[in-house]
Design an enzyme around this catalytic site. Sequence first.
Site: not given
Ligand code: IVH
Length: 698
Positions: A61, A64-65, A110-111, A140, A142, A144, A163, A201, A253, A340, A434, A437, A452, A458
Amino acid sequence: MNFISKLKFLTFESYHQCFASTILILDFMSLEKAKRIHQLTQELNQHNYNYYVLSEPTISDFEFDNLLKELELLESEYPSYVDPNSPTKKVGGEITKEFKTVQHSYPMLSLGNTYNEKDLTDFDERIKKSIGDNFEYVCELKYDGLSIGIRYEKGILVQAITRGDGIQGDDVTANVKTIKTIPLVLKSKVKIPDSFEIRGEIVMPLKGFERLNQQRIDQDEAPFANPRNCASGTLKMQDSREVARRPLDCFLYYFLAPENQFPTHFESIEFAKELGFNVGKYYRKVGSLQEVFDYIKYWENERFKLPFDIDGIVIKVNSYAQQEELGYTAKVPRWAISYKYKAQSAATILNEISYQVGRTGNITPVANLRPVLLAGTTVKRATLHNANEIERLDIREGDTVFVEKGGEIIPKITGVDLTKRRADSEVTKFISTCPECSTPLVRREGEANHFCPNESHCPPQVIGKIIHFVSRKAMDIDGVGAETVEQLYRSGLIHNYADLYDLKFEEVLTLERMAEKSAQNVIDGIEKSKQQPFERVLFGLGIRLVGETVAKKLAQYFKSIDALRAATKDEMNFVPEIGDKIAESIIAFFADEENVSLLTRMKAHGLQFVSEYKDLVLDSDVLLGKSVLISGVFEGYDRDELKKRVEAHGGKNASGVTAKLDYLLAGENMGPAKLEKAEKLKIKIISLQEFLELVGDK
Ligand code: IVH
């Protein structure tokens, strides 16, 4: 493309051709500097990749710094050679007042969602009907978080868009550039498409989320509800330097190029990995629906061991040709779907509600449960948040309750099985004093939490204060951790942080499991901490709302605890980022005689209550007490450089035109609205020349 980006594609010999084709005339010295900037940029980008993506650093490190500092220095001396994707961008610096809305090159779709095996079987059958049996899936996680589209041109990151509504999103490029695992410049032996977009993501890892929330709680700010909100709040911050301090990560992804270089999604992702992107290690190519189910089953429990949140699985048809054949509905692709996870739930008995006192005095009701197995772990406790939550659930001791574990780390109680309630059950009454205390609790108007107010006596609050004082970012006292503080306090050897400096070796030795060597470490660590600079001492005092950055700013501005104590609210307001709330909290701290007496004792022990900042010596005080707004562009001057000059002459940089503004330093292309407002308010508008004359720099 700027000059240094051009250099990237040139050999040393061809630099001369580059000069011929540009109007830049460089002396030999500048050429050497440009070369060094280019070399350091490449080298540091590689080290970032080794460290953050491969987790295999090849230098320390410290080394690097040093390289980064060298680059920062060169870039400040030769700003025209700065690569827009220099690794120095990873530490941020750019301020975005308002994010520009930009159109996506390809809509961000979206999916479709599924929640059970039947939905997935239907999806699989629809695909078979359309393209037959001969295909593969890629499974893959998903993630969050928030989706992001990042565009690269000639191997250089040029734009990152959120997005938004799927058609257009916010340009958050400066902030995305600070994310450590996102490469700014790509390297590959294989041809990189001239222009492409990669989507993924942005997530906030759980550890970072917990740390940030603790900081927010400590500073009396509302914590983020979950890591996703935390990631989203961070990405929308205006100051990229602050974004750089937060541990965002990004999993990629989806590779989008005008022409596919590879026939399948899997190969594109492998290629993305080779280019230096973080694609995670969790994706799998599978040949049957059964294997998709196996993947889902595996992650159903394993997901709780991941260092970030996921909310399901994504299943994609692997071949691009087959994806094309399957096409899209109006909203979602027909070649991909998400599965999901349902939150896992169990029923158990609520044995008792107990109450915890936090370091800041917050009272949290805790449900103590009959142990129950949930998502692979035994759950014994769950938080009940506050009195409102208890009321909302009408939860009572002895009740049968439902416990759920979704994406969150701490399980939550989602309801009560009223059919099993005992006839003699009693409505829960929130405690009024409390538990530590016995001080009567306070609930401020409009706030959900009880607290408190006995801040100075305390026990958990006092222990918390001392733990904060010795912590790494404050006094960093070696040999004294949270456990030792607790022991010292519980055994009556210390009652506050000033008492640490009266401790004797023999006293420390009386603690349980304390060997001579450790006791000596404690004493030595405390002694050494007397050398910690004033800003750390100030942070360590634990004044409400005075975090690390605020403490630094106060120390730089007031230079001593005495000056800070004597300051009025107005004077404090003059320090950048110090508003009324912080000022009031500082004044309240000094108004407490007990605090003043602790400070007097610590002063006598030789702690640093005066700042040693060398750079505090002002070039002049012509701008002392004045605020300046710099707007527009200035030939030959960087805005940051001008801002530094304002401060060097005692002034404060303002962020907008208000009646309080003293000077508006107007450059070219300045917004007409700003100018108009300044004229209306009769603010003094000065040119660069006038500014330089004012501060005596020219
Ligand atoms: S593919 C056309 N792959 O889930 C397909 N999406 O509900 C494009 N997300 O908007 C999406 N992990 O923000 C894809 N492994 C993954 C993902 C993923 C999370 C999110 C992404 C998308 C949303 C859809």
